[in-house]
Design a protein around this motif. Sequence first.
Motif, PDB file in Angstrom:
ATOM      1  N   THR A 147       0.825  -1.196   0.000  1.00  0.00           N
ATOM      2  CA  THR A 147       0.000   0.000   0.000  1.00  0.00           C
ATOM      3  C   THR A 147       0.864   1.253   0.000  1.00  0.00           C
ATOM      4  O   THR A 147       2.070   1.191   0.256  1.00  0.00           O
ATOM      5  N   ALA A 148       0.246   2.391  -0.282  1.00  0.00           N
ATOM      6  CA  ALA A 148       0.980   3.652  -0.380  1.00  0.00           C
ATOM      7  C   ALA A 148       1.456   4.123   0.986  1.00  0.00           C
ATOM      8  O   ALA A 148       0.817   3.871   2.016  1.00  0.00           O
ATOM      9  N   TYR A 149       2.582   4.821   0.980  1.00  0.00           N
ATOM     10  CA  TYR A 149       3.112   5.471   2.181  1.00  0.00           C
ATOM     11  C   TYR A 149       2.611   6.915   2.208  1.00  0.00           C
ATOM     12  O   TYR A 149       2.533   7.578   1.165  1.00  0.00           O
ATOM     13  N   THR A 150       2.300   7.400   3.388  1.00  0.00           N
ATOM     14  CA  THR A 150       1.847   8.784   3.539  1.00  0.00           C
ATOM     15  C   THR A 150       2.793   9.583   4.428  1.00  0.00           C
ATOM     16  O   THR A 150       2.451  10.689   4.841  1.00  0.00           O
ATOM     17  N   HIS A 151       3.965   9.024   4.720  1.00  0.00           N
ATOM     18  CA  HIS A 151       5.016   9.722   5.456  1.00  0.00           C
ATOM     19  C   HIS A 151       6.290   9.586   4.639  1.00  0.00           C
ATOM     20  O   HIS A 151       6.644   8.488   4.212  1.00  0.00           O
ATOM     21  N   PHE A 152       6.975  10.686   4.418  1.00  0.00           N
ATOM     22  CA  PHE A 152       8.202  10.639   3.636  1.00  0.00           C
ATOM     23  C   PHE A 152       9.419  10.561   4.541  1.00  0.00           C
ATOM     24  O   PHE A 152       9.472  11.192   5.586  1.00  0.00           O
ATOM     25  N   ALA A 153      10.396   9.789   4.139  1.00  0.00           N
ATOM     26  CA  ALA A 153      11.685   9.723   4.812  1.00  0.00           C
ATOM     27  C   ALA A 153      12.748   9.610   3.733  1.00  0.00           C
ATOM     28  O   ALA A 153      12.617   8.820   2.800  1.00  0.00           O
ATOM     29  N   GLY A 154      13.800  10.387   3.863  1.00  0.00           N
ATOM     30  CA  GLY A 154      14.857  10.371   2.873  1.00  0.00           C
ATOM     31  C   GLY A 154      15.318  11.770   2.541  1.00  0.00           C
ATOM     32  O   GLY A 154      15.069  12.715   3.282  1.00  0.00           O
ATOM     33  N   THR A 155      15.993  11.933   1.406  1.00  0.00           N
ATOM     34  CA  THR A 155      16.482  13.223   0.950  1.00  0.00           C
ATOM     35  C   THR A 155      15.438  13.851   0.031  1.00  0.00           C
ATOM     36  O   THR A 155      15.078  13.247  -0.982  1.00  0.00           O
ATOM     37  N   PRO A 156      14.929  15.035   0.357  1.00  0.00           N
ATOM     38  CA  PRO A 156      13.806  15.607  -0.394  1.00  0.00           C
ATOM     39  C   PRO A 156      14.024  15.691  -1.896  1.00  0.00           C
ATOM     40  O   PRO A 156      13.098  15.453  -2.673  1.00  0.00           O
ATOM     41  N   SER A 157      15.236  16.022  -2.333  1.00  0.00           N
ATOM     42  CA  SER A 157      15.464  16.191  -3.770  1.00  0.00           C
ATOM     43  C   SER A 157      15.446  14.867  -4.529  1.00  0.00           C
ATOM     44  O   SER A 157      15.522  14.862  -5.756  1.00  0.00           O
ATOM     45  N   TYR A 158      15.346  13.755  -3.821  1.00  0.00           N
ATOM     46  CA  TYR A 158      15.224  12.447  -4.469  1.00  0.00           C
ATOM     47  C   TYR A 158      13.803  11.893  -4.340  1.00  0.00           C
ATOM     48  O   TYR A 158      13.548  10.757  -4.722  1.00  0.00           O
ATOM     49  N   SER A 159      12.900  12.664  -3.775  1.00  0.00           N
ATOM     50  CA  SER A 159      11.530  12.179  -3.569  1.00  0.00           C
ATOM     51  C   SER A 159      10.769  12.173  -4.886  1.00  0.00           C
ATOM     52  O   SER A 159      11.022  13.006  -5.765  1.00  0.00           O
ATOM     53  N   PRO A 160       9.812  11.267  -5.053  1.00  0.00           N
ATOM     54  CA  PRO A 160       9.063  11.171  -6.311  1.00  0.00           C
ATOM     55  C   PRO A 160       8.031  12.285  -6.427  1.00  0.00           C
ATOM     56  O   PRO A 160       7.589  12.851  -5.428  1.00  0.00           O
ATOM     57  N   PRO A 161       7.607  12.598  -7.647  1.00  0.00           N
ATOM     58  CA  PRO A 161       6.646  13.693  -7.840  1.00  0.00           C
ATOM     59  C   PRO A 161       5.297  13.444  -7.194  1.00  0.00           C
ATOM     60  O   PRO A 161       4.621  14.387  -6.795  1.00  0.00           O
ATOM     61  N   GLU A 162       4.888  12.183  -7.069  1.00  0.00           N
ATOM     62  CA  GLU A 162       3.590  11.924  -6.437  1.00  0.00           C
ATOM     63  C   GLU A 162       3.584  12.336  -4.960  1.00  0.00           C
ATOM     64  O   GLU A 162       2.557  12.740  -4.417  1.00  0.00           O
ATOM     65  N   TRP A 163       4.757  12.246  -4.322  1.00  0.00           N
ATOM     66  CA  TRP A 163       4.834  12.722  -2.938  1.00  0.00           C
ATOM     67  C   TRP A 163       4.709  14.244  -2.897  1.00  0.00           C
ATOM     68  O   TRP A 163       3.986  14.799  -2.070  1.00  0.00           O
ATOM     69  N   THR A 164       5.402  14.908  -3.800  1.00  0.00           N
ATOM     70  CA  THR A 164       5.376  16.371  -3.830  1.00  0.00           C
ATOM     71  C   THR A 164       3.972  16.898  -4.118  1.00  0.00           C
ATOM     72  O   THR A 164       3.516  17.869  -3.510  1.00  0.00           O
ATOM     73  N   HIS A 165       3.280  16.248  -5.050  1.00  0.00           N
ATOM     74  CA  HIS A 165       1.985  16.765  -5.504  1.00  0.00           C
ATOM     75  C   HIS A 165       0.799  16.214  -4.718  1.00  0.00           C
ATOM     76  O   HIS A 165      -0.207  16.911  -4.548  1.00  0.00           O
ATOM     77  N   PHE A 166       0.898  14.975  -4.251  1.00  0.00           N
ATOM     78  CA  PHE A 166      -0.267  14.329  -3.656  1.00  0.00           C
ATOM     79  C   PHE A 166      -0.080  13.875  -2.215  1.00  0.00           C
ATOM     80  O   PHE A 166      -1.040  13.528  -1.546  1.00  0.00           O
ATOM     81  N   GLY A 167       1.167  13.848  -1.740  1.00  0.00           N
ATOM     82  CA  GLY A 167       1.402  13.466  -0.360  1.00  0.00           C
ATOM     83  C   GLY A 167       1.392  11.974  -0.110  1.00  0.00           C
ATOM     84  O   GLY A 167       1.198  11.542   1.029  1.00  0.00           O
ATOM     85  N   TRP A 168       1.620  11.172  -1.141  1.00  0.00           N
ATOM     86  CA  TRP A 168       1.716   9.722  -0.965  1.00  0.00           C
ATOM     87  C   TRP A 168       2.661   9.173  -2.035  1.00  0.00           C
ATOM     88  O   TRP A 168       2.971   9.853  -3.017  1.00  0.00           O
TER      89      TRP A 168
END
Length: 325
Positions: free
Chosen positions: A281-302
Amino acid sequence: MNCNPEISPDVTCAVCGGGIAALCLRLARARPRPRPLPGPAEDTGGAAAAAASAAASPARAPPLGSAAAGSEPPVPRCEERRPGHGRPGAAEGRSGAVAGPGPSADSRVPPAGTAHEALQERYRLGSLLGRGGFGSVFAATRLSDGAPVAIKRVPRNRVRHWGELPDGSRAPLEIVLQAKVSTGFPGVVQLLEWFELPNHIVMVLERPERCQDLHRVIRARRFVPEEVARELFRQVLEAVRHCTSCGVLHRDIKPGNIVLDLATGQAKLIDFGCGTYLQETAYTHFAGTPSYSPPEWTHFGWYHGEAATIWSLGILLHQMVCGEH
Protein backbone atom coordinates in the motif's frame (compact mmCIF):
# COMPACT_ATOMS: atom_id res chain seq x y z
CA MET A 1 41.57 3.32 5.91
CA ASN A 2 42.67 5.03 2.68
CA CYS A 3 39.82 7.01 1.13
CA ASN A 4 41.19 10.07 -0.62
CA PRO A 5 38.63 12.38 -2.25
CA GLU A 6 40.77 12.66 -5.40
CA ILE A 7 41.09 9.26 -7.03
CA SER A 8 44.42 8.48 -8.65
CA PRO A 9 44.52 6.15 -11.68
CA ASP A 10 46.06 3.26 -9.77
CA VAL A 11 43.50 3.47 -6.98
CA THR A 12 40.64 3.88 -9.43
CA CYS A 13 41.62 0.68 -11.19
CA ALA A 14 41.19 -1.06 -7.86
CA VAL A 15 37.66 0.27 -7.49
CA CYS A 16 36.18 -2.33 -9.75
CA GLY A 17 38.95 -4.90 -9.90
CA GLY A 18 38.74 -8.24 -11.63
CA GLY A 19 36.74 -8.30 -14.85
CA ILE A 20 36.08 -4.59 -15.10
CA ALA A 21 39.48 -3.20 -14.15
CA ALA A 22 39.94 -1.99 -17.72
CA LEU A 23 36.71 -0.05 -17.50
CA CYS A 24 37.95 1.70 -14.40
CA LEU A 25 40.90 3.01 -16.40
CA ARG A 26 38.40 5.11 -18.31
CA LEU A 27 37.16 6.54 -15.06
CA ALA A 28 40.72 7.35 -14.04
CA ARG A 29 41.40 9.08 -17.37
CA ALA A 30 38.29 11.23 -17.22
CA ARG A 31 39.45 14.80 -16.70
CA PRO A 32 38.25 16.16 -13.35
CA ARG A 33 36.54 19.53 -13.29
CA PRO A 34 38.12 21.81 -10.64
CA ARG A 35 35.52 22.49 -7.97
CA PRO A 36 35.17 22.13 -4.18
CA LEU A 37 34.55 18.67 -2.76
CA PRO A 38 32.03 19.22 0.08
CA GLY A 39 28.74 17.40 -0.43
CA PRO A 40 25.56 19.03 -1.77
CA ALA A 41 23.19 20.83 0.53
CA GLU A 42 20.56 18.14 0.33
CA ASP A 43 22.97 15.50 1.61
CA THR A 44 22.60 16.33 5.31
CA GLY A 45 20.52 13.25 6.05
CA GLY A 46 23.08 10.77 4.73
CA ALA A 47 26.30 11.80 6.39
CA ALA A 48 26.83 8.23 7.52
CA ALA A 49 28.46 7.73 4.13
CA ALA A 50 31.46 9.48 5.61
CA ALA A 51 32.02 6.31 7.60
CA ALA A 52 33.35 4.80 4.42
CA SER A 53 35.02 7.83 2.84
CA ALA A 54 37.42 9.34 5.42
CA ALA A 55 40.77 8.23 6.83
CA ALA A 56 40.89 6.51 10.20
CA SER A 57 43.14 7.83 12.98
CA PRO A 58 42.90 6.23 16.43
CA ALA A 59 44.88 8.94 18.24
CA ARG A 60 43.25 10.97 21.00
CA ALA A 61 39.75 9.66 20.42
CA PRO A 62 37.16 10.44 23.13
CA PRO A 63 35.10 7.67 24.74
CA LEU A 64 31.98 6.78 22.78
CA GLY A 65 29.60 7.66 25.56
CA SER A 66 31.25 10.95 26.48
CA ALA A 67 30.18 14.46 25.59
CA ALA A 68 33.66 15.02 24.15
CA ALA A 69 32.80 12.69 21.30
CA GLY A 70 30.98 15.59 19.65
CA SER A 71 27.96 17.83 20.10
CA GLU A 72 24.74 16.33 18.88
CA PRO A 73 23.24 17.60 15.61
CA PRO A 74 19.58 18.44 14.96
CA VAL A 75 16.96 15.78 14.35
CA PRO A 76 17.28 14.41 10.79
CA ARG A 77 14.87 15.51 8.11
CA CYS A 78 14.29 11.91 7.15
CA GLU A 79 12.60 11.19 10.46
CA GLU A 80 9.14 9.78 9.86
CA ARG A 81 6.70 10.71 12.59
CA ARG A 82 3.98 8.22 13.43
CA PRO A 83 2.24 7.59 16.75
CA GLY A 84 3.09 4.53 18.77
CA HIS A 85 6.69 4.09 17.71
CA GLY A 86 8.42 5.87 20.57
CA ARG A 87 9.79 3.92 23.48
CA PRO A 88 9.96 5.78 26.82
CA GLY A 89 12.59 5.14 29.46
CA ALA A 90 16.30 4.44 29.29
CA ALA A 91 17.77 0.96 29.19
CA GLU A 92 20.42 -0.28 31.57
CA GLY A 93 22.58 -1.29 28.64
CA ARG A 94 22.64 -4.32 26.40
CA SER A 95 24.14 -5.57 23.17
CA GLY A 96 23.41 -7.97 20.39
CA ALA A 97 25.44 -9.60 17.63
CA VAL A 98 24.49 -10.14 14.01
CA ALA A 99 26.34 -12.64 11.84
CA GLY A 100 27.84 -11.36 8.60
CA PRO A 101 30.86 -11.64 6.29
CA GLY A 102 34.19 -9.92 6.81
CA PRO A 103 34.98 -9.15 10.43
CA SER A 104 32.44 -11.27 12.28
CA ALA A 105 30.77 -10.15 15.48
CA ASP A 106 31.98 -11.56 18.75
CA SER A 107 29.50 -14.15 19.98
CA ARG A 108 29.90 -13.04 23.60
CA VAL A 109 27.04 -10.81 24.71
CA PRO A 110 27.73 -8.87 27.92
CA PRO A 111 25.09 -8.85 30.66
CA ALA A 112 22.89 -5.82 31.27
CA GLY A 113 24.74 -2.80 32.58
CA THR A 114 28.14 -3.74 31.12
CA ALA A 115 27.57 -2.87 27.46
CA HIS A 116 29.63 0.31 27.73
CA GLU A 117 32.58 -1.54 29.25
CA ALA A 118 32.29 -4.29 26.64
CA LEU A 119 32.33 -1.73 23.85
CA GLN A 120 35.52 -0.14 25.16
CA GLU A 121 37.13 -3.54 25.70
CA ARG A 122 36.37 -4.77 22.18
CA TYR A 123 37.13 -1.70 20.05
CA ARG A 124 39.69 1.08 19.80
CA LEU A 125 37.97 4.25 18.71
CA GLY A 126 39.52 6.26 15.89
CA SER A 127 38.72 9.52 14.17
CA LEU A 128 35.32 11.10 13.69
CA LEU A 129 34.29 10.27 10.13
CA GLY A 130 31.02 12.13 9.90
CA ARG A 131 28.25 13.84 11.79
CA GLY A 132 24.69 14.62 10.77
CA GLY A 133 21.11 14.41 11.90
CA PHE A 134 21.59 10.70 12.61
CA GLY A 135 24.36 11.23 15.16
CA SER A 136 28.08 10.53 14.69
CA VAL A 137 30.20 7.91 12.92
CA PHE A 138 33.72 6.95 14.01
CA ALA A 139 36.42 4.81 12.51
CA ALA A 140 37.43 2.04 14.88
CA THR A 141 39.52 -1.09 15.11
CA ARG A 142 38.39 -4.37 16.62
CA LEU A 143 40.99 -5.35 19.18
CA SER A 144 40.54 -9.12 18.83
CA ASP A 145 41.85 -9.25 15.26
CA GLY A 146 42.62 -5.70 14.13
CA ALA A 147 39.72 -5.59 11.69
CA PRO A 148 38.59 -2.09 10.66
CA VAL A 149 35.00 -1.24 11.56
CA ALA A 150 32.74 1.81 11.63
CA ILE A 151 30.92 2.72 14.82
CA LYS A 152 27.70 4.68 14.48
CA ARG A 153 26.53 6.45 17.62
CA VAL A 154 22.93 7.70 17.79
CA PRO A 155 21.40 9.57 20.76
CA ARG A 156 18.82 7.28 22.28
CA ASN A 157 16.25 10.03 22.72
CA ARG A 158 16.23 10.53 18.94
CA VAL A 159 15.24 6.96 18.15
CA ARG A 160 11.57 7.29 17.23
CA HIS A 161 10.87 3.89 15.71
CA TRP A 162 11.40 0.47 17.24
CA GLY A 163 10.94 -3.04 15.92
CA GLU A 164 11.49 -6.65 16.90
CA LEU A 165 14.53 -8.80 16.20
CA PRO A 166 14.18 -12.52 15.34
CA ASP A 167 14.88 -13.44 18.99
CA GLY A 168 11.90 -11.36 20.08
CA SER A 169 13.90 -8.51 21.63
CA ARG A 170 13.08 -4.89 20.90
CA ALA A 171 15.58 -2.76 18.98
CA PRO A 172 15.64 0.52 17.05
CA LEU A 173 14.06 0.07 13.64
CA GLU A 174 17.31 0.91 11.86
CA ILE A 175 18.99 -2.02 13.60
CA VAL A 176 16.07 -4.35 12.84
CA LEU A 177 16.21 -3.42 9.15
CA GLN A 178 19.99 -3.63 9.02
CA ALA A 179 19.86 -7.07 10.65
CA LYS A 180 17.34 -8.22 8.03
CA VAL A 181 19.66 -7.37 5.15
CA SER A 182 22.91 -8.41 6.89
CA THR A 183 22.72 -11.95 5.60
CA GLY A 184 26.13 -12.08 3.94
CA PHE A 185 25.08 -10.28 0.76
CA PRO A 186 28.14 -8.28 -0.37
CA GLY A 187 26.18 -5.34 -1.81
CA VAL A 188 24.94 -4.15 1.60
CA VAL A 189 27.19 -3.04 4.45
CA GLN A 190 26.90 -5.60 7.24
CA LEU A 191 25.81 -4.93 10.80
CA LEU A 192 28.25 -6.80 13.02
CA GLU A 193 27.08 -5.88 16.50
CA TRP A 194 25.04 -3.31 18.39
CA PHE A 195 24.91 -1.92 21.90
CA GLU A 196 22.19 -0.11 23.79
CA LEU A 197 23.69 2.29 26.32
CA PRO A 198 21.73 4.46 28.75
CA ASN A 199 21.94 7.48 26.44
CA HIS A 200 23.03 6.12 23.08
CA ILE A 201 22.49 3.37 20.55
CA VAL A 202 25.78 2.16 19.09
CA MET A 203 26.09 0.12 15.89
CA VAL A 204 29.27 -1.63 14.79
CA LEU A 205 29.34 -1.88 11.01
CA GLU A 206 31.53 -3.41 8.36
CA ARG A 207 34.13 -0.97 7.02
CA PRO A 208 36.27 -1.76 3.96
CA GLU A 209 39.88 -0.82 4.59
CA ARG A 210 40.11 1.21 1.39
CA CYS A 211 36.93 2.75 0.09
CA GLN A 212 35.32 5.77 -1.52
CA ASP A 213 31.71 6.88 -1.57
CA LEU A 214 30.16 7.35 -5.00
CA HIS A 215 29.37 11.00 -4.35
CA ARG A 216 33.08 11.80 -4.05
CA VAL A 217 33.89 9.66 -7.09
CA ILE A 218 31.47 11.67 -9.23
CA ARG A 219 32.70 15.02 -7.94
CA ALA A 220 36.36 14.11 -8.33
CA ARG A 221 36.05 12.66 -11.84
CA ARG A 222 33.28 14.95 -13.18
CA PHE A 223 31.26 11.94 -14.38
CA VAL A 224 31.42 8.15 -14.58
CA PRO A 225 31.96 6.62 -18.05
CA GLU A 226 28.94 4.65 -19.17
CA GLU A 227 30.73 1.28 -19.13
CA VAL A 228 31.74 1.75 -15.50
CA ALA A 229 28.39 3.28 -14.58
CA ARG A 230 26.64 0.26 -16.05
CA GLU A 231 28.55 -2.15 -13.81
CA LEU A 232 28.19 -0.03 -10.67
CA PHE A 233 24.50 0.52 -11.34
CA ARG A 234 23.99 -3.22 -11.81
CA GLN A 235 25.49 -3.79 -8.35
CA VAL A 236 23.24 -1.16 -6.83
CA LEU A 237 20.19 -2.77 -8.45
CA GLU A 238 21.19 -6.12 -6.99
CA ALA A 239 21.54 -4.54 -3.54
CA VAL A 240 18.10 -2.95 -3.83
CA ARG A 241 16.62 -6.25 -4.98
CA HIS A 242 18.21 -7.95 -1.98
CA CYS A 243 16.70 -5.38 0.39
CA THR A 244 13.20 -5.69 -1.07
CA SER A 245 13.45 -9.49 -0.96
CA CYS A 246 14.12 -9.10 2.77
CA GLY A 247 11.07 -6.85 3.15
CA VAL A 248 13.14 -3.68 3.61
CA LEU A 249 12.66 -0.32 1.87
CA HIS A 250 15.82 1.81 2.03
CA ARG A 251 14.22 5.16 1.03
CA ASP A 252 17.46 7.14 0.77
CA ILE A 253 19.30 5.84 -2.29
CA LYS A 254 21.83 8.41 -3.50
CA PRO A 255 25.56 8.54 -4.31
CA GLY A 256 26.52 9.44 -0.75
CA ASN A 257 24.94 6.23 0.52
CA ILE A 258 26.85 3.97 -1.87
CA VAL A 259 30.40 3.00 -0.98
CA LEU A 260 32.96 1.41 -3.29
CA ASP A 261 35.35 -1.11 -1.82
CA LEU A 262 38.59 -0.22 -3.61
CA ALA A 263 40.09 -3.66 -3.02
CA THR A 264 37.25 -5.62 -4.66
CA GLY A 265 35.28 -3.12 -6.71
CA GLN A 266 32.14 -4.03 -4.77
CA ALA A 267 29.51 -1.30 -4.37
CA LYS A 268 27.82 -1.38 -0.96
CA LEU A 269 24.57 0.27 0.08
CA ILE A 270 24.83 1.93 3.49
CA ASP A 271 22.72 3.89 6.02
CA PHE A 272 19.27 2.45 6.74
CA GLY A 273 18.36 5.28 9.08
CA CYS A 274 15.50 6.40 6.80
CA GLY A 275 14.37 2.87 5.98
CA THR A 276 11.14 1.09 6.81
CA TYR A 277 9.29 -2.16 6.17
CA LEU A 278 8.27 -2.74 2.57
CA GLN A 279 4.51 -2.64 2.01
CA GLU A 280 2.24 -2.89 -1.01
CA THR A 281 0.00 0.00 0.00
CA ALA A 282 0.98 3.65 -0.38
CA TYR A 283 3.11 5.47 2.18
CA THR A 284 1.85 8.78 3.54
CA HIS A 285 5.02 9.72 5.46
CA PHE A 286 8.20 10.64 3.64
CA ALA A 287 11.68 9.72 4.81
CA GLY A 288 14.86 10.37 2.87
CA THR A 289 16.48 13.22 0.95
CA PRO A 290 13.81 15.61 -0.39
CA SER A 291 15.46 16.19 -3.77
CA TYR A 292 15.22 12.45 -4.47
CA SER A 293 11.53 12.18 -3.57
CA PRO A 294 9.06 11.17 -6.31
CA PRO A 295 6.65 13.69 -7.84
CA GLU A 296 3.59 11.92 -6.44
CA TRP A 297 4.83 12.72 -2.94
CA THR A 298 5.38 16.37 -3.83
CA HIS A 299 1.99 16.77 -5.50
CA PHE A 300 -0.27 14.33 -3.66
CA GLY A 301 1.40 13.47 -0.36
CA TRP A 302 1.72 9.72 -0.97
CA TYR A 303 3.99 7.29 -2.83
CA HIS A 304 4.53 3.57 -3.36
CA GLY A 305 7.81 2.16 -2.11
CA GLU A 306 9.09 0.32 -5.17
CA ALA A 307 8.02 3.07 -7.59
CA ALA A 308 9.74 5.71 -5.44
CA THR A 309 12.85 3.53 -5.36
CA ILE A 310 12.91 3.37 -9.16
CA TRP A 311 12.60 7.16 -9.29
CA SER A 312 15.59 7.65 -6.98
CA LEU A 313 17.57 5.08 -8.96
CA GLY A 314 16.91 7.08 -12.12
CA ILE A 315 18.28 10.20 -10.46
CA LEU A 316 21.32 8.19 -9.31
CA LEU A 317 22.05 6.91 -12.82
CA HIS A 318 21.72 10.41 -14.26
CA GLN A 319 24.15 11.74 -11.68
CA MET A 320 26.66 9.02 -12.50
CA VAL A 321 26.75 9.56 -16.28
CA CYS A 322 26.05 13.32 -16.39
CA GLY A 323 27.79 14.45 -13.21
CA GLU A 324 24.80 16.51 -12.08
CA HIS A 325 21.70 15.97 -9.97
